[in-house]
Design a protein around this motif. Structure first.
Motif, mmCIF file in Angstrom:
data_model
loop_
_atom_site.group_PDB
_atom_site.id
_atom_site.type_symbol
_atom_site.label_atom_id
_atom_site.label_comp_id
_atom_site.label_asym_id
_atom_site.label_seq_id
_atom_site.Cartn_x
_atom_site.Cartn_y
_atom_site.Cartn_z
ATOM 1 N N GLY A 179 7.389 -25.697 44.436
ATOM 2 C CA GLY A 179 8.358 -26.779 44.372
ATOM 3 C C GLY A 179 8.890 -26.937 42.952
ATOM 4 O O GLY A 179 8.685 -26.089 42.088
ATOM 5 N N ASN A 180 9.583 -28.016 42.718
ATOM 6 C CA ASN A 180 10.171 -28.272 41.409
ATOM 7 C C ASN A 180 9.271 -29.157 40.566
ATOM 8 O O ASN A 180 8.545 -30.006 41.088
ATOM 9 N N VAL A 181 9.332 -28.969 39.254
ATOM 10 C CA VAL A 181 8.637 -29.837 38.317
ATOM 11 C C VAL A 181 9.498 -31.065 38.075
ATOM 12 O O VAL A 181 10.709 -30.958 37.857
ATOM 13 N N ILE A 182 8.884 -32.249 38.148
ATOM 14 C CA ILE A 182 9.591 -33.517 38.022
ATOM 15 C C ILE A 182 9.203 -34.176 36.710
ATOM 16 O O ILE A 182 8.016 -34.346 36.425
ATOM 17 N N ASP A 183 10.195 -34.550 35.909
ATOM 18 C CA ASP A 183 9.958 -35.225 34.639
ATOM 19 C C ASP A 183 9.888 -36.731 34.889
ATOM 20 O O ASP A 183 10.875 -37.352 35.280
ATOM 21 N N LEU A 184 8.707 -37.313 34.691
ATOM 22 C CA LEU A 184 8.530 -38.749 34.891
ATOM 23 C C LEU A 184 8.730 -39.535 33.599
ATOM 24 O O LEU A 184 8.558 -40.753 33.579
ATOM 25 N N GLY A 185 9.101 -38.844 32.523
ATOM 26 C CA GLY A 185 9.364 -39.503 31.253
ATOM 27 C C GLY A 185 8.149 -39.596 30.364
ATOM 28 O O GLY A 185 7.004 -39.539 30.827
ATOM 29 N N HIS A 186 8.384 -39.722 29.083
ATOM 30 C CA HIS A 186 7.320 -39.909 28.083
ATOM 31 C C HIS A 186 6.296 -38.775 28.106
ATOM 32 O O HIS A 186 5.107 -39.001 27.901
ATOM 33 N N ARG A 211 4.641 -35.137 33.564
ATOM 34 C CA ARG A 211 5.312 -34.336 34.582
ATOM 35 C C ARG A 211 4.491 -34.299 35.872
ATOM 36 O O ARG A 211 3.275 -34.416 35.853
ATOM 37 N N ALA A 212 5.224 -34.117 36.971
ATOM 38 C CA ALA A 212 4.608 -33.986 38.285
ATOM 39 C C ALA A 212 5.216 -32.784 38.977
ATOM 40 O O ALA A 212 6.326 -32.354 38.648
ATOM 41 N N ALA A 213 4.496 -32.233 39.942
ATOM 42 C CA ALA A 213 5.028 -31.130 40.732
ATOM 43 C C ALA A 213 4.383 -31.158 42.107
ATOM 44 O O ALA A 213 3.201 -31.520 42.247
ATOM 45 N N VAL A 214 5.153 -30.790 43.111
ATOM 46 C CA VAL A 214 4.648 -30.650 44.477
ATOM 47 C C VAL A 214 4.840 -29.204 44.894
ATOM 48 O O VAL A 214 5.963 -28.689 44.868
ATOM 49 N N THR A 215 3.773 -28.535 45.257
ATOM 50 C CA THR A 215 3.884 -27.149 45.697
ATOM 51 C C THR A 215 4.390 -27.099 47.136
ATOM 52 O O THR A 215 4.344 -28.091 47.864
ATOM 53 N N GLU A 216 4.870 -25.931 47.534
ATOM 54 C CA GLU A 216 5.364 -25.735 48.893
ATOM 55 C C GLU A 216 4.622 -24.572 49.543
ATOM 56 O O GLU A 216 3.643 -24.076 48.994
ATOM 57 N N ARG A 217 5.063 -24.149 50.712
ATOM 58 C CA ARG A 217 4.328 -23.147 51.471
ATOM 59 C C ARG A 217 4.461 -21.743 50.908
ATOM 60 O O ARG A 217 3.498 -20.962 50.943
ATOM 61 N N LYS A 218 5.636 -21.399 50.402
ATOM 62 C CA LYS A 218 5.908 -20.011 50.033
ATOM 63 C C LYS A 218 5.410 -19.676 48.634
ATOM 64 O O LYS A 218 5.256 -20.547 47.791
#
Length: 239
Positions: free
Chosen positions: A2-9, A12-19
């Motif tokens: 999945g995509n890396v998400i910038d939560l600020g300061h 970071r967060a990321a959600v993996t996917e199946r592939k």
């Protein structure tokens, strides 16, 4: 991945996917969950691959032995933190992981205080307030609820999550927002609505939601849709 998400300061967060992994069917292919029936070798390889995609070393990750509880532990080192469904750390080098395949991942950060938290909020965890326990444990480690940002990962939605009336009543006993009506007109549970309400009552106002339903999103693992199946991970870390 999945995509890396910038939560600020610097959080970071990321959600993996199946592939993108090496696991065979029915765990194909980026299964990150042990105890699913997949081989340890495949899961280990997938975890290493996912970490590399996100940009951190897999040896930094804290993994929970999730059991649908409301228990939260404090991690002081990487690896297995123990049996719990919530984990908090003040170490800047650790990466927190929450595994799911319909349950709700909860990622929380007070960047000012340097406190991170991750939880796995399934139906039982939602009913028993694991997200609130996560915030309480973060506060005990120096966080302030008003400074906490929460990212709610993908989960089965309230329009798809059908449960018997008695289970709906049990889940909504402390959080009425948990009760939903499915598209079929039957009793359901909305974990995103419930946890959002719990967090707001705990003083958290900055809540970001992924919005995807795991049952309706083929790129995500769904236990209800595909059991037996793999698990995706929601990661939280500081850069």
């Amino acid at each position: 991945m999945g995509n890396v998400i910038d939560l600020g300061h610097g959080v970071r967060a990321a959600v993996t996917e199946r592939k993108g992994g090496v696991s065979p069917a029915p765990y194909d292919s980026l299964n990150l969950g042990l105890g699913t029936g997949d081989t340890r070798e495949a899961v280990t390889a997938n975890r290493r691959r996912a970490a590399e995609e996100c940009g951190f070393d897999v040896e930094r990750v804290v993994w929970m032995n999730q059991v649908h509880s409301a228990d939260v532990l404090v991690a002081t080192e990487p690896g297995g933190v123990g049996t719990c469904d919530g984990v908090v750390t003040t170490r800047s080098d650790l990466v927190l992981a929450s595994m799911a395949a319909d349950c709700l991942p909860v990622l929380a950060a007070d960047a000012r205080a340097g406190v991170l938290g991750a939880a796995h909020s399934g139906r039982l965890g939602t009913a028993n307030g694991v997200a609130v326990n996560l915030v309480d444990t973060m506060v005990a480690q120096g966080a302030t609820p008003a400074h906490v940002t929460v990212f709610l990962g993908p989960a089965i939605c309230g329009s798809c999550y059908e449960v018997p009336p008695e289970l709906q009543a049990q889940t909504a006993a402390r959080t009425p927002e948990a009760a939903s009506t499915t598209r079929r007109g039957t009793t359901g549970v909305d974990m995103v609505a419930a946890v959002t309400a719990q967090l707001r009552r705990a003083g958290v106002t900055d809540i970001v939601t992924d919005g995807r339903c795991t049952l309706e999103s083929p790129e995500l693992f769904s236990h209800r849709g595909d059991a037996p199946t793999g698990r995706f991970a929601s990661f939280l870390w500081r850069t």
